[in-house]
Design a protein around this motif. Structure first.
Motif, PDB file in Angstrom:
ATOM      1  N   THR A  88     137.064  86.358  62.717  1.00  0.00           N
ATOM      2  CA  THR A  88     136.902  84.933  62.422  1.00  0.00           C
ATOM      3  C   THR A  88     136.143  84.737  61.113  1.00  0.00           C
ATOM      4  O   THR A  88     136.490  83.871  60.304  1.00  0.00           O
ATOM      5  CB  THR A  88     136.163  84.228  63.572  1.00  0.00           C
ATOM      6  N   TYR A  89     135.126  85.539  60.887  1.00  0.00           N
ATOM      7  CA  TYR A  89     134.364  85.458  59.640  1.00  0.00           C
ATOM      8  C   TYR A  89     135.270  85.706  58.437  1.00  0.00           C
ATOM      9  O   TYR A  89     135.177  84.992  57.422  1.00  0.00           O
ATOM     10  CB  TYR A  89     133.226  86.481  59.653  1.00  0.00           C
ATOM     11  N   LEU A  90     136.134  86.704  58.509  1.00  0.00           N
ATOM     12  CA  LEU A  90     137.041  86.999  57.402  1.00  0.00           C
ATOM     13  C   LEU A  90     137.952  85.816  57.113  1.00  0.00           C
ATOM     14  O   LEU A  90     138.255  85.510  55.947  1.00  0.00           O
ATOM     15  CB  LEU A  90     137.867  88.244  57.721  1.00  0.00           C
ATOM     16  N   ARG A  91     138.389  85.137  58.147  1.00  0.00           N
ATOM     17  CA  ARG A  91     139.234  83.964  57.959  1.00  0.00           C
ATOM     18  C   ARG A  91     138.436  82.790  57.398  1.00  0.00           C
ATOM     19  O   ARG A  91     138.929  82.035  56.558  1.00  0.00           O
ATOM     20  CB  ARG A  91     139.874  83.573  59.297  1.00  0.00           C
ATOM     21  N   MET A  92     137.213  82.621  57.862  1.00  0.00           N
ATOM     22  CA  MET A  92     136.363  81.549  57.348  1.00  0.00           C
ATOM     23  C   MET A  92     136.091  81.740  55.859  1.00  0.00           C
ATOM     24  O   MET A  92     136.042  80.777  55.097  1.00  0.00           O
ATOM     25  CB  MET A  92     135.050  81.516  58.127  1.00  0.00           C
ATOM     26  N   GLU A 125     126.456  92.755  61.494  1.00  0.00           N
ATOM     27  CA  GLU A 125     125.494  92.233  60.510  1.00  0.00           C
ATOM     28  C   GLU A 125     125.628  92.965  59.177  1.00  0.00           C
ATOM     29  O   GLU A 125     125.615  92.347  58.110  1.00  0.00           O
ATOM     30  CB  GLU A 125     124.066  92.370  61.047  1.00  0.00           C
ATOM     31  N   PHE A 126     125.786  94.282  59.234  1.00  0.00           N
ATOM     32  CA  PHE A 126     125.913  95.057  58.004  1.00  0.00           C
ATOM     33  C   PHE A 126     127.267  94.823  57.336  1.00  0.00           C
ATOM     34  O   PHE A 126     127.380  94.891  56.109  1.00  0.00           O
ATOM     35  CB  PHE A 126     125.703  96.538  58.302  1.00  0.00           C
ATOM     36  N   ILE A 127     128.295  94.534  58.132  1.00  0.00           N
ATOM     37  CA  ILE A 127     129.599  94.212  57.552  1.00  0.00           C
ATOM     38  C   ILE A 127     129.510  92.932  56.735  1.00  0.00           C
ATOM     39  O   ILE A 127     130.006  92.850  55.606  1.00  0.00           O
ATOM     40  CB  ILE A 127     130.656  94.069  58.665  1.00  0.00           C
ATOM     41  N   VAL A 128     128.862  91.911  57.296  1.00  0.00           N
ATOM     42  CA  VAL A 128     128.701  90.649  56.577  1.00  0.00           C
ATOM     43  C   VAL A 128     127.883  90.859  55.306  1.00  0.00           C
ATOM     44  O   VAL A 128     128.252  90.356  54.228  1.00  0.00           O
ATOM     45  CB  VAL A 128     128.041  89.590  57.481  1.00  0.00           C
ATOM     46  N   ASP A 129     126.792  91.593  55.403  1.00  0.00           N
ATOM     47  CA  ASP A 129     125.960  91.868  54.218  1.00  0.00           C
ATOM     48  C   ASP A 129     126.762  92.598  53.144  1.00  0.00           C
ATOM     49  O   ASP A 129     126.649  92.299  51.945  1.00  0.00           O
ATOM     50  CB  ASP A 129     124.739  92.706  54.608  1.00  0.00           C
ATOM     51  N   PHE A 130     127.559  93.568  53.567  1.00  0.00           N
ATOM     52  CA  PHE A 130     128.355  94.349  52.624  1.00  0.00           C
ATOM     53  C   PHE A 130     129.369  93.476  51.893  1.00  0.00           C
ATOM     54  O   PHE A 130     129.519  93.558  50.665  1.00  0.00           O
ATOM     55  CB  PHE A 130     129.074  95.476  53.381  1.00  0.00           C
ATOM     56  N   LEU A 131     130.071  92.612  52.633  1.00  0.00           N
ATOM     57  CA  LEU A 131     131.080  91.757  52.019  1.00  0.00           C
ATOM     58  C   LEU A 131     130.444  90.727  51.083  1.00  0.00           C
ATOM     59  O   LEU A 131     131.016  90.399  50.037  1.00  0.00           O
ATOM     60  CB  LEU A 131     131.894  91.053  53.107  1.00  0.00           C
ATOM     61  N   GLU A 133     127.749  91.222  49.329  1.00  0.00           N
ATOM     62  CA  GLU A 133     127.338  91.937  48.125  1.00  0.00           C
ATOM     63  C   GLU A 133     128.536  92.359  47.269  1.00  0.00           C
ATOM     64  O   GLU A 133     128.518  92.203  46.043  1.00  0.00           O
ATOM     65  CB  GLU A 133     126.526  93.171  48.506  1.00  0.00           C
ATOM     66  N   LYS A 134     129.586  92.885  47.912  1.00  0.00           N
ATOM     67  CA  LYS A 134     130.723  93.414  47.175  1.00  0.00           C
ATOM     68  C   LYS A 134     131.651  92.331  46.644  1.00  0.00           C
ATOM     69  O   LYS A 134     132.187  92.443  45.529  1.00  0.00           O
ATOM     70  CB  LYS A 134     131.525  94.362  48.073  1.00  0.00           C
ATOM     71  N   LEU A 135     131.875  91.281  47.450  1.00  0.00           N
ATOM     72  CA  LEU A 135     132.887  90.282  47.108  1.00  0.00           C
ATOM     73  C   LEU A 135     132.304  88.925  46.745  1.00  0.00           C
ATOM     74  O   LEU A 135     133.045  88.003  46.407  1.00  0.00           O
ATOM     75  CB  LEU A 135     133.872  90.137  48.271  1.00  0.00           C
ATOM     76  N   GLY A 136     130.993  88.783  46.853  1.00  0.00           N
ATOM     77  CA  GLY A 136     130.355  87.550  46.420  1.00  0.00           C
ATOM     78  C   GLY A 136     130.559  86.363  47.336  1.00  0.00           C
ATOM     79  O   GLY A 136     130.348  85.218  46.925  1.00  0.00           O
ATOM     80  N   VAL A 137     130.965  86.601  48.584  1.00  0.00           N
ATOM     81  CA  VAL A 137     131.132  85.480  49.518  1.00  0.00           C
ATOM     82  C   VAL A 137     129.795  85.178  50.178  1.00  0.00           C
ATOM     83  O   VAL A 137     128.955  86.055  50.356  1.00  0.00           O
ATOM     84  CB  VAL A 137     132.189  85.813  50.595  1.00  0.00           C
ATOM     85  N   ASN A 138     129.602  83.929  50.550  1.00  0.00           N
ATOM     86  CA  ASN A 138     128.360  83.531  51.211  1.00  0.00           C
ATOM     87  C   ASN A 138     128.603  82.231  51.967  1.00  0.00           C
ATOM     88  O   ASN A 138     128.607  81.148  51.379  1.00  0.00           O
ATOM     89  CB  ASN A 138     127.228  83.358  50.201  1.00  0.00           C
ATOM     90  N   LEU A 139     128.803  82.343  53.249  1.00  0.00           N
ATOM     91  CA  LEU A 139     129.046  81.152  54.061  1.00  0.00           C
ATOM     92  C   LEU A 139     127.782  80.341  54.295  1.00  0.00           C
ATOM     93  O   LEU A 139     127.859  79.225  54.809  1.00  0.00           O
ATOM     94  CB  LEU A 139     129.648  81.554  55.410  1.00  0.00           C
TER      95      LEU A 139
END
Length: 381
Positions: A88-92, A125-131, A133-139
């Motif tokens: 769901t996070y990836l889609r958001m 939690e680490f997946i969200v942090d990684f994305l 940092e790497k892709l610049g997304v921030n919900l």
């Protein structure tokens, strides 16, 4: 004389062997050992058969590879709150991704986990942090520092406490019903589903005991679950999302867990609460499903609970509102009451012409530019 004692000795040995063979415990142990061996062999064989294809397909550059459990049979994306949270996070965040339902755990023994340009990350939690940092997304970029702190506190309550009570309901108290949702085919599918569900149920029992929550009685576990769900209902109130009109990572977290109560546990205490007294949580789940999972079809009957409520209040469960009623204007925003336009209110009576099931189409919210519904990533099954 010696022959007589030899005969008696042999008779005792034979009787002892037969008594052991006839005992329930012996057959159960044999069944578990045999079943575990068969399950391990099947998993290893499947892994080996898919290894070559995975090496070829996982070599794609800049692709998010999401490893998670297989889809269940009832149309719900996942029986794992954490798998549903991350997808769901990836889609958001509008991030394209590829699903791999291979059941392969991360090197840390976690599920879900991702691979990105040959980097492996596990733990939601680490997946969200990684994305980020790497892709610049921030919900959470529109949240204040205080809201971010509240979001983290609620996340820990959901993932470290509510999670175990829902897992208990799924894999201990309603194991046979959950077993029916497992998607397996073939001549031994029923046997494999039985083995897998009981194996997972045993793991949940053991981990719950180690956590501490598993040392309580069934009623006490459900009491803790109800307190957490009531806390979430109070925090959400009549807002669209948990932090107001602005969607955040917390919404993915809560949705992943509440969706289990909403759509995978029919007739249970969690379903009675979410579809009855705590109806605003059901509204939130449906709002998230409609916005980020348009291909996830559910029957109208899935939004109602017809049984008797077992909640402590003793009240009668309330049916959900008409899902055909939608508003094209925001029913709520994050500003204080002084800045609301005339006639706008936070109170929604049963006779109101507005519904909390906002379609999020043309709402003019702060997130519309960032979360484009028309660019929803494809779902690979």
């Amino acid at each position: 004389m010696n022959v007589f004692f030899h005969f008696r000795s042999c008779s005792r040995d034979y009787g002892g062997i037969m008594s052991v063979l006839g005992s329930d415990s012996w057959w159960k142990k044999t069944l578990y050992i045999t079943g575990g061996a068969l399950l391990a062999a099947a998993a290893y064989l499947l892994h080996e058969l898919l290894a070559i294809r995975k090496e070829q397909e996982l070599d794609s550059k800049d692709a998010i590879i999401l490893h998670q459990f297989s889809r269940p049979k009832n149309g719900v994306p996942s029986l794992s709150p954490f798998c549903l949270k991350i997808e769901t996070y990836l889609r958001m965040a509008d991030l394209p991704y590829q699903n791999y339902f291979d059941g392969r755990l991360s090197p840390q023994g976690k599920m879900p986990w991702i691979e990105y340009n040959h980097e492996q990350v596990s733990g939601s939690e680490f997946i969200v942090d990684f994305l980020e940092e790497k892709l610049g997304v921030n919900l959470n970029k529109n949240l204040t520092p205080q809201e971010i702190a509240v979001s983290r506190a609620v996340t820990k309550m959901v993932e470290e406490h509510l999670y175990w009570t829902i897992a208990y309901c799924q894999w201990v108290d309603n194991l046979e019903e959950t077993q029916k949702l497992l998607a397996m085919s073939g001549p031994l599918s029923d046997t494999l589903k039985w083995m897998l569900s009981h194996l997972n149920g045993g793991i949940v029992r053991r981990e719950m005991y180690g956590h501490g929550i598993g040392r309580f009685s069934k009623e006490e576990v459900y009491t803790l679950m109800e307190k957490d769900m009531r806390t979430l209902a109070t925090l959400l109130g009549d807002k669209k999302y948990f932090m107001g009109s602005k969607i955040s990572t917390l919404d993915a977290t809560v949705f992943g867990h509440l969706a289990q109560a909403m759509w995978t546990l029919p007739g249970t205490r969690p379903e009675q609460l979410i579809k009855g007294e705590l109806i605003n949580l059901a509204m939130f789940c449906e709002r998230m499903r409609r916005r980020f999972w348009p291909e996830w079809f559910v029957e109208v009957e899935d939004f109602y609970y017809d049984g008797d409520s077992e909640s402590s209040s003793g009240g009668t469960p309330t049916g959900l509102l008409d899902f055909g009623l939608f508003s094209r204007t925001d029913t709520l925003d994050d500003s204080d009451g002084s800045s609301h336009s005339a006639g706008r209110t936070h109170t929604h009576s049963p006779d109101s012409d507005r519904s909390l099931f906002d379609s999020d189409v043309g709402t003019g919210s702060d997130n519309d530019a960032q979360f484009k519904e028309e660019s929803m990533p494809d779902l690979e099954v």
